[in-house]
Motif scaffolding. Structure first.
Motif, short mmCIF file in Angstrom:
data_model
loop_
_atom_site.label_atom_id
_atom_site.label_comp_id
_atom_site.label_asym_id
_atom_site.label_seq_id
_atom_site.Cartn_x
_atom_site.Cartn_y
_atom_site.Cartn_z
N LEU A 61 12.37 24.14 -4.24
CA LEU A 61 13.13 23.90 -3.01
C LEU A 61 13.37 22.42 -2.78
CD1 LEU A 61 11.36 26.47 -0.65
CD2 LEU A 61 13.64 26.65 -1.64
N ARG A 62 12.45 21.58 -3.23
CA ARG A 62 12.62 20.13 -3.07
C ARG A 62 13.60 19.57 -4.10
NH1 ARG A 62 11.39 19.92 1.96
NH2 ARG A 62 9.20 19.89 2.47
N LEU A 63 13.52 20.05 -5.32
CA LEU A 63 14.40 19.52 -6.37
C LEU A 63 15.85 19.94 -6.13
CD1 LEU A 63 12.17 20.17 -9.50
CD2 LEU A 63 12.93 17.93 -8.69
N LEU A 64 16.03 21.16 -5.68
CA LEU A 64 17.38 21.68 -5.48
C LEU A 64 17.52 22.08 -4.02
CD1 LEU A 64 19.96 22.34 -7.03
CD2 LEU A 64 19.09 24.64 -7.40
N PRO A 65 17.99 21.18 -3.19
CA PRO A 65 18.01 21.44 -1.73
C PRO A 65 19.08 22.44 -1.33
CG PRO A 65 19.02 19.32 -2.21
CD PRO A 65 18.50 19.84 -3.51
N LEU A 66 18.82 23.73 -1.60
CA LEU A 66 19.76 24.78 -1.21
C LEU A 66 19.64 25.12 0.27
CD1 LEU A 66 19.29 27.20 -4.25
CD2 LEU A 66 21.18 25.60 -3.87
N PHE A 67 18.47 24.86 0.83
CA PHE A 67 18.20 25.22 2.23
C PHE A 67 17.97 23.95 3.04
CE2 PHE A 67 16.66 28.64 -0.49
CZ PHE A 67 17.36 29.72 0.02
N PRO A 68 18.19 24.02 4.36
CA PRO A 68 17.93 22.85 5.20
C PRO A 68 16.49 22.38 5.08
CG PRO A 68 19.13 24.54 6.42
CD PRO A 68 18.74 25.16 5.11
N PHE A 69 16.31 21.06 5.22
CA PHE A 69 15.00 20.47 5.03
C PHE A 69 13.98 21.03 6.01
CE2 PHE A 69 12.17 16.65 4.46
CZ PHE A 69 12.06 16.77 3.09
N TRP A 70 14.39 21.33 7.25
CA TRP A 70 13.45 21.85 8.23
C TRP A 70 12.96 23.23 7.83
CZ3 TRP A 70 14.45 26.47 10.55
CH2 TRP A 70 15.77 26.92 10.55
N MET A 71 13.83 24.01 7.19
CA MET A 71 13.44 25.36 6.76
C MET A 71 12.40 25.29 5.65
SD MET A 71 15.89 28.47 5.44
CE MET A 71 16.88 28.37 6.93
N THR A 72 12.59 24.36 4.72
CA THR A 72 11.63 24.23 3.62
C THR A 72 10.32 23.58 4.07
OG1 THR A 72 12.64 22.12 2.98
CG2 THR A 72 13.46 24.10 1.89
N ASN A 73 10.31 23.01 5.27
CA ASN A 73 9.05 22.50 5.84
C ASN A 73 8.30 23.59 6.60
OD1 ASN A 73 9.51 19.90 4.88
ND2 ASN A 73 10.56 19.25 6.75
N THR A 90 -1.24 21.50 -1.43
CA THR A 90 -0.21 22.00 -2.35
C THR A 90 1.18 21.63 -1.86
OG1 THR A 90 -1.62 23.87 -2.97
CG2 THR A 90 0.73 24.09 -3.40
N PHE A 91 1.42 21.82 -0.56
CA PHE A 91 2.72 21.49 0.00
C PHE A 91 3.04 20.01 -0.15
CE2 PHE A 91 5.11 19.85 3.62
CZ PHE A 91 6.27 20.60 3.54
N ALA A 92 2.08 19.14 0.18
CA ALA A 92 2.32 17.70 0.13
C ALA A 92 2.58 17.23 -1.29
CB ALA A 92 1.13 16.95 0.74
N LEU A 93 1.79 17.72 -2.25
CA LEU A 93 1.95 17.28 -3.64
C LEU A 93 3.28 17.76 -4.21
CD1 LEU A 93 0.77 15.84 -6.07
CD2 LEU A 93 -0.38 17.98 -6.71
N ALA A 94 3.63 19.03 -3.97
CA ALA A 94 4.90 19.56 -4.48
C ALA A 94 6.09 18.84 -3.83
CB ALA A 94 4.98 21.06 -4.22
N THR A 95 5.97 18.52 -2.55
CA THR A 95 7.03 17.78 -1.87
C THR A 95 7.18 16.39 -2.45
OG1 THR A 95 6.73 19.01 0.19
CG2 THR A 95 7.78 16.86 0.35
N LEU A 96 6.07 15.70 -2.65
CA LEU A 96 6.11 14.34 -3.19
C LEU A 96 6.76 14.31 -4.57
CD1 LEU A 96 5.17 11.35 -2.94
CD2 LEU A 96 3.05 12.05 -4.07
N ILE A 97 6.36 15.25 -5.43
CA ILE A 97 6.92 15.28 -6.78
C ILE A 97 8.37 15.75 -6.75
CG2 ILE A 97 6.73 16.37 -9.05
CD1 ILE A 97 3.72 16.51 -8.60
N GLY A 98 8.66 16.75 -5.91
CA GLY A 98 9.98 17.36 -5.91
C GLY A 98 11.08 16.44 -5.41
N ILE A 99 10.78 15.58 -4.43
CA ILE A 99 11.84 14.71 -3.91
C ILE A 99 11.95 13.40 -4.69
CG2 ILE A 99 11.59 15.67 -1.59
CD1 ILE A 99 10.08 13.19 -0.79
N SER A 100 11.03 13.16 -5.62
CA SER A 100 11.04 11.88 -6.33
C SER A 100 12.28 11.68 -7.21
CB SER A 100 9.76 11.73 -7.16
OG SER A 100 8.63 11.61 -6.32
N PRO A 101 12.69 12.66 -8.04
CA PRO A 101 13.89 12.41 -8.86
C PRO A 101 15.12 12.08 -8.03
CG PRO A 101 12.71 14.34 -9.65
CD PRO A 101 12.08 13.97 -8.35
N GLY A 102 15.40 12.88 -7.02
CA GLY A 102 16.53 12.60 -6.15
C GLY A 102 16.36 11.28 -5.42
#
Length: 276
Positions: free
Chosen positions: A162-174, A186-198
């Motif tokens: 969900l972080r790498l490919l933002p198909l849904f609004p950011f508030w929904m994925t939070n 788990t949420f914080a680590l996946a978010t940190l890694i997922g938004i890094s490339p973009g």
């Protein structure tokens, strides 16, 4: 044997229920309600229009002057603004990441944007989990609970996707992972890694915004020379987000879901040969 002392009636509330009146449970929901109301008000009031490339370009000399005067203070202000925008769910994260890259350079700007975005996401996640997550799972049907259990099994991969490919609004994925009971770590680590490339891609784009402006001005001059009718079109994010960039994020999103697919294939029952 001594006579046992009579216990409290079955329909009498226990000490926990007496200590926690119903109105206190509603207090837990108030932060989420306030957050939703503020978000709706800002979006309906056109807050997203305050953050545009044209506005940035019009004030870029002033913004760069603020950074030169006190770089650390400028970074702190940018971080606070970014966190606030994520918390109230104004959909301008791409612009803010580009702004960080423009003001502070690709690597410092990307790191600032990634850390600020992750912090804001964790705040919204914590509010959602405290206010509504447990109540929704307790008062909804078995179908949502099964969906939540499946999401938790592969929470890291799903949040990363969900972080790498933002198909849904950011508030929904939070809020979604919060409601489904995903662990905060788990949420914080996946978010940190997922938004890094973009984050690095958009910050790099912001760092070369002057080249983008030059290309936009050349296109405008060519349009005027050809007697075009739409030469004054404003510079938008669509002008700097290329199909190659989108394809890169799509590919990374597919890789994020690969462990889920492999795990499901391994769990699928094998066909049992029939006896003759």
């Amino acid at each position: 044997m001594g006579a046992q002392e009579p216990g409290p009636p079955a329909d009498e509330p226990g000490p926990e229920a007496v200590a926690r009146p119903p109105w206190r449970r509603w207090l837990r929901v108030l932060p989420l309600v306030a957050l939703v109301l503020v978000s709706i008000g800002l979006v309906a009031g056109g807050a997203a229009q305050w953050f545009s490339l044209d506005r940035l370009l019009a004030s870029r000399a002033w913004a760069l002057g603020v950074v030169e005067e006190d770089r650390l203070r400028a970074m702190a202000l940018a971080s606070g603004l970014y966190i606030g925008i994520v918390v109230v769910s104004v959909p301008v994260s791409v612009f803010m990441t580009m702004l960080c890259g423009f003001l502070f350079g690709t690597v410092p700007g990307a790191l600032l944007a990634i850390s600020s975005s992750t912090t804001g996401a964790v705040i919204v996640f914590s509010i959602g989990r405290t206010a509504a997550g447990e109540w929704l799972l307790r008062n909804t049907g078995k179908r949502l609970n099964r969906l939540a259990a499946g999401f938790r099994r592969d929470a890291f991969s799903y949040v990363l996707f969900l972080r790498l490919l933002p198909l849904f609004p950011f508030w929904m994925t939070n809020l979604g992972p919060a409601i489904f009971g995903v662990p905060l770590r788990t949420f914080a680590l996946a978010t940190l890694i997922g938004i890094s490339p973009g984050g690095f891609i958009y910050a790099a784009t912001g760092a070369r915004i002057e080249a983008v402006v030059a290309a936009h001005q050349d296109a405008r001059a060519a349009c005027l020379a050809a007697a075009g009718t739409d030469c004054e079109r404003a510079l938008s994010l669509r002008s700097v987000i290329t199909p190659e960039l989108v394809a890169t994020l799509v590919a990374l999103g597919a890789l994020a879901l690969l462990p889920v697919v492999v795990r499901r294939l391994r769990r699928s029952p094998k066909a049992v040969p029939c006896d003759d």
